[in-house]
Design an enzyme around this catalytic site. Structure first.
Site, PDB file in Angstrom:
ATOM      1  N   TRP A 262      -7.811  -3.481   8.808  1.00 59.32           N
ATOM      2  CA  TRP A 262      -7.010  -2.355   8.306  1.00 59.32           C
ATOM      3  C   TRP A 262      -6.252  -1.772   9.488  1.00 59.32           C
ATOM      4  CZ3 TRP A 262      -6.583  -2.391   3.311  1.00 59.32           C
ATOM      5  CH2 TRP A 262      -7.631  -2.868   2.528  1.00 59.32           C
TER       6      TRP A 262
ATOM      7  N   GLU B 293     -10.030   2.424  -4.988  1.00 59.98           N
ATOM      8  CA  GLU B 293      -9.657   3.800  -4.665  1.00 59.98           C
ATOM      9  C   GLU B 293      -8.579   4.373  -5.586  1.00 59.98           C
ATOM     10  OE1 GLU B 293     -10.755   4.011   0.015  1.00 59.98           O
ATOM     11  OE2 GLU B 293      -8.718   3.404  -0.418  1.00 59.98           O
TER      12      GLU B 293
ATOM     13  N   HIS C  68      -2.895   3.176  -4.652  1.00 63.30           N
ATOM     14  CA  HIS C  68      -2.216   2.820  -3.394  1.00 63.30           C
ATOM     15  C   HIS C  68      -0.751   2.489  -3.674  1.00 63.30           C
ATOM     16  CE1 HIS C  68      -5.777   2.611  -0.722  1.00 63.30           C
ATOM     17  NE2 HIS C  68      -6.425   2.302  -1.836  1.00 63.30           N
TER      18      HIS C  68
ATOM     19  N   PHE D 271     -13.029  -4.358  11.103  1.00 62.08           N
ATOM     20  CA  PHE D 271     -12.732  -4.384  12.532  1.00 62.08           C
ATOM     21  C   PHE D 271     -11.741  -3.280  12.934  1.00 62.08           C
ATOM     22  CE2 PHE D 271     -13.866  -9.177  13.268  1.00 62.08           C
ATOM     23  CZ  PHE D 271     -15.145  -8.930  12.817  1.00 62.08           C
TER      24      PHE D 271
ATOM     25  N   ASP E 267       0.862  -1.182   0.000  1.00 58.23           N
ATOM     26  CA  ASP E 267       0.000   0.000   0.000  1.00 58.23           C
ATOM     27  C   ASP E 267       0.899   1.232   0.000  1.00 58.23           C
ATOM     28  OD1 ASP E 267      -2.309   1.768   0.452  1.00 58.23           O
ATOM     29  OD2 ASP E 267      -3.341  -0.082   1.033  1.00 58.23           O
TER      30      ASP E 267
HETATM   31  C1  TNX Z   1     -10.800   1.668   2.677  1.00 54.08           C
HETATM   32  S1  TNX Z   1     -11.467  -1.096   1.650  1.00 54.08           S
HETATM   33  C2  TNX Z   1      -9.711   1.075   2.091  1.00 54.08           C
HETATM   34  C3  TNX Z   1      -8.454   0.948   2.870  1.00 54.08           C
HETATM   35  C4  TNX Z   1      -8.544   1.616   4.220  1.00 54.08           C
HETATM   36  C5  TNX Z   1      -9.891   1.336   4.833  1.00 54.08           C
HETATM   37  C6  TNX Z   1     -10.065   1.896   6.204  1.00 54.08           C
HETATM   38  C7  TNX Z   1     -10.487  -0.634   0.637  1.00 54.08           C
HETATM   39  C8  TNX Z   1     -10.487  -1.455  -0.518  1.00 54.08           C
HETATM   40  N1  TNX Z   1      -9.736   0.466   0.859  1.00 54.08           N
HETATM   41  O1  TNX Z   1      -7.381   1.454   2.110  1.00 54.08           O
HETATM   42  O2  TNX Z   1      -7.530   1.125   5.021  1.00 54.08           O
HETATM   43  O3  TNX Z   1     -10.902   1.869   3.994  1.00 54.08           O
HETATM   44  O4  TNX Z   1     -11.237   1.422   6.802  1.00 54.08           O
END
Ligand code: TNX
Length: 553
Positions: free
Chosen positions: A453, A311, A246, A404, A174
């Site tokens: 996460w 994202e 990311h 969580f 990431d």
């Molecule tokens: C969303 S879920 C993200 C993560 C973050 C998380 C925090 C996802 C695919 N991406 O990069 O850590 O929310 O809750």
């Protein structure tokens, strides 16, 4: 024998399909013999490590294991009578789970690492017939934001196994870190695996940092070891390299792969969505195919490989003349189509190596997935249903109630979470395959998974607190295939004694112990700052939007 879950069989977690309680008990003394075909008998022995069981003949065995090809995958039958224990299963996983059930029928001392004198190693007579409701019963560890040393990963595998969880999703890359050795591209781990500091301030506050370096990575040999350790315990490791977004850690090592190759990138010291993105040009596909192959070779058998897809800020793609020309040469109309095309190329390469691709739901909304791609709908049930209706296998991973990293309570006594609140009861009540869906859509839900996460999980102790006992509730719904039975909390109460014996620093049902609280400083939770229901509403709207590649939080 009486039916039902009265007597000695009523504290099992997850709840088996059928239990019958008999009269009397049987003893399984430390060092007893287990007989049967080696792959099955070895699995039973591994499930009961503290007893130091030995392989041997049926004549002297306390536990007799036999193969029953008629049972389904991971299923088992366990019969305990005065003359000993009998187990049948079709595969080592089923035998292993019979062993785990047996362990729960023993005193909680069976969860310690060495024998405690004075323990009576008896199990109640009776019968258990059991099989999983879902084939994917997952736990996700974000080792990118906070690196977890190998020992924590191995320990997590032990805890997963004790709960009949069988997929360990490792988020290995990431913006804040790249966590695996690469021999082909060594700067990935040399440069990408550490950052000089980490943000400590909360949303809306003046940025503040801890000024403490953070880093670490697994060698390829570590990955081999982790995968083998997991496999012996019926757990499959699912690696994730999250692309094309990311990407700050990769680009800190190899900026030439960026959509803006002249930009300088750093491993990020703060959270949120970054615009850093890999270019979709053939050089990136070649690079990633090589890295995926290194990881796959290290893991051994890799039935599932996760490539993220979430994202993504595609602005740098749109701004690049080279990428636009490439997009046009492929006859693709939008950067969204190019995002889909890029992920498809990677999935095809993985399929060539025998791995099914897994993605977050943005990749599904972008379109163009291979039909065998598994979708993780994190933005909620609605997008999950659309993926299922389109014929994709789906693993339910919605923020509510499977993230969580959200606090268990909207209380300043909690250690800081991303938001609040997701409780044990919320998890226990969750239906991964909602009854309102069509039967064929429900049939596409292959499982459920909780996400840890780690922006707000600074170490293994915090991980314990976040993971358990919500993970117990997740295991219950994953194994039984639906919301927990009403006796769940009573069974959980007994189960916590097992976690105590194991040494798990879980969150007590009554709230944190004094030293588990966030204190008065930056680790204190800010109640109500981010309400999980608002997050879900927002994410749902985004997942409906045509512009699926828009970042979501
Ligand atoms: C969303 S879920 C993200 C993560 C973050 C998380 C925090 C996802 C695919 N991406 O990069 O850590 O929310 O809750």
């Amino acid at each position: 024998m009486g039916f039902g879950i009265i007597g000695g069989m009523d504290h099992l977690l997850p709840r088996p399909r059928l239990t019958e309680t008999g009269a009397g008990s049987a003893e399984i003394a430390p060092g007893s013999v287990v007989s049967g075909p080696a792959p099955l008998a070895d699995a039973v022995r591994l499930a009961l490590p503290v007893l130091g069981l030995r392989p041997g003949d049926a004549a002297t065995a306390a536990v007799r294991v036999a193969e029953d090809p008629g049972l389904g995958p991971e299923a088992y039958a366990l019969t305990i009578a005065g003359d000993g224990v009998r187990i049948t299963a079709a595969d080592p996983a089923g035998a292993f789970y019979a062993g785990q059930t047996l362990r729960q029928l023993l005193p909680a001392e069976a969860f310690r690492s060495a024998l405690v004198p004075g323990t009576s190693w008896t199990v109640p007579c009776g019968r258990v017939e059991d099989a999983p409701g879902f084939s994917w019963r997952g736990a996700h560890l974000d080792v990118a934001r906070t690196f977890l040393p190998k020992r924590e990963v191995l320990r997590m595998i032990d805890l997963m196994a004790a709960h009949k969880l069988n997929r360990l999703h490792l988020h290995l890359a990431d913006d804040q870190g790249w966590r695996v050795e690469s021999r082909a591209f060594p700067l990935l781990h040399e440069v990408g695996s550490h950052r000089p500091r980490t943000i400590t301030s909360h949303r809306g506050e003046e940025p503040a940092f801890d000024d403490v370096p953070h880093g670490g990575h697994y060698t390829l040999a570590d990955l081999t070891e982790i995968a083998a350790y997991a496999r012996a315990r019926a757990v499959t490791v699912v690696p994730e390299i999250d692309v094309p977004g990311h990407a700050s850690a990769v680009l800190a090592a190899y900026p030439a792969l960026a959509a803006r190759p002249r930009e300088r990138y750093e491993v990020l010291d703060r959270w949120g969505i970054s615009p850093a993105i890999l270019s979709p040009l053939p050089a990136t596909v070649d690079f990633l195919t090589t890295v995926f192959a290194e990881i796959s070779d290290a893991l051994g058998d890799v039935p599932y490989f996760h490539i993220g897809g979430d994202e993504c800020v595609l602005d740098d793609w749109a701004a690049s003349a080279e990428i636009s020309a490439y997009q046009a040469s492929l006859g693709l109309e939008s950067v969204g189509d190019l995002h889909a095309w890029f992920l498809r190329r990677l999935a095809d390469a993985l399929a060539g190596r025998g791995s099914r691709t897994v993605v977050w739901d943005e990749a599904f909304v972008s379109g163009g997935l291979r039909p065998d791609t598994i979708v993780m709908p994190w933005r909620g049930e609605h997008v999950g249903r659309r993926a299922a209706a389109a014929g994709h296998d789906v693993v339910a991973t919605p923020v509510f109630p499977m993230y969580f990293d959200y606090a268990e309570a909207a209380s300043p006594e909690e250690p800081a979470g991303l938001g609040d609140a997701i409780t044990v009861a919320d998890v226990a009540a969750f239906a991964p395959a909602p009854p309102a869906w069509l039967e064929e859509e429900r049939a596409r839900v292959v499982g459920v998974q909780f996400q840890l996460w780690s922006e707000h999980i600074p170490d293994g102790r915090a991980l314990d607190y976040r993971a358990w006992p919500r993970g117990c509730a997740a295991a219950e719904i994953a194994w039984t295939g639906g919301p927990a039975a009403e006796d769940f909390l009573r069974r959980l109460d007994a189960h916590l004694a097992r976690l105590d014996a194991f040494g798990v620093e879980y969150r007590p049902l009554s709230g944190p112990r004094p030293w588990q609280r966030g204190g008065a400083g930056w680790r204190r939770h800010r109640p109500g700052d981010v309400a999980v229901q608002d997050v879900m509403r927002h994410l749902h709207e985004l997942s409906q939007s045509a512009d699926s590649t828009r970042p979501s939080m």
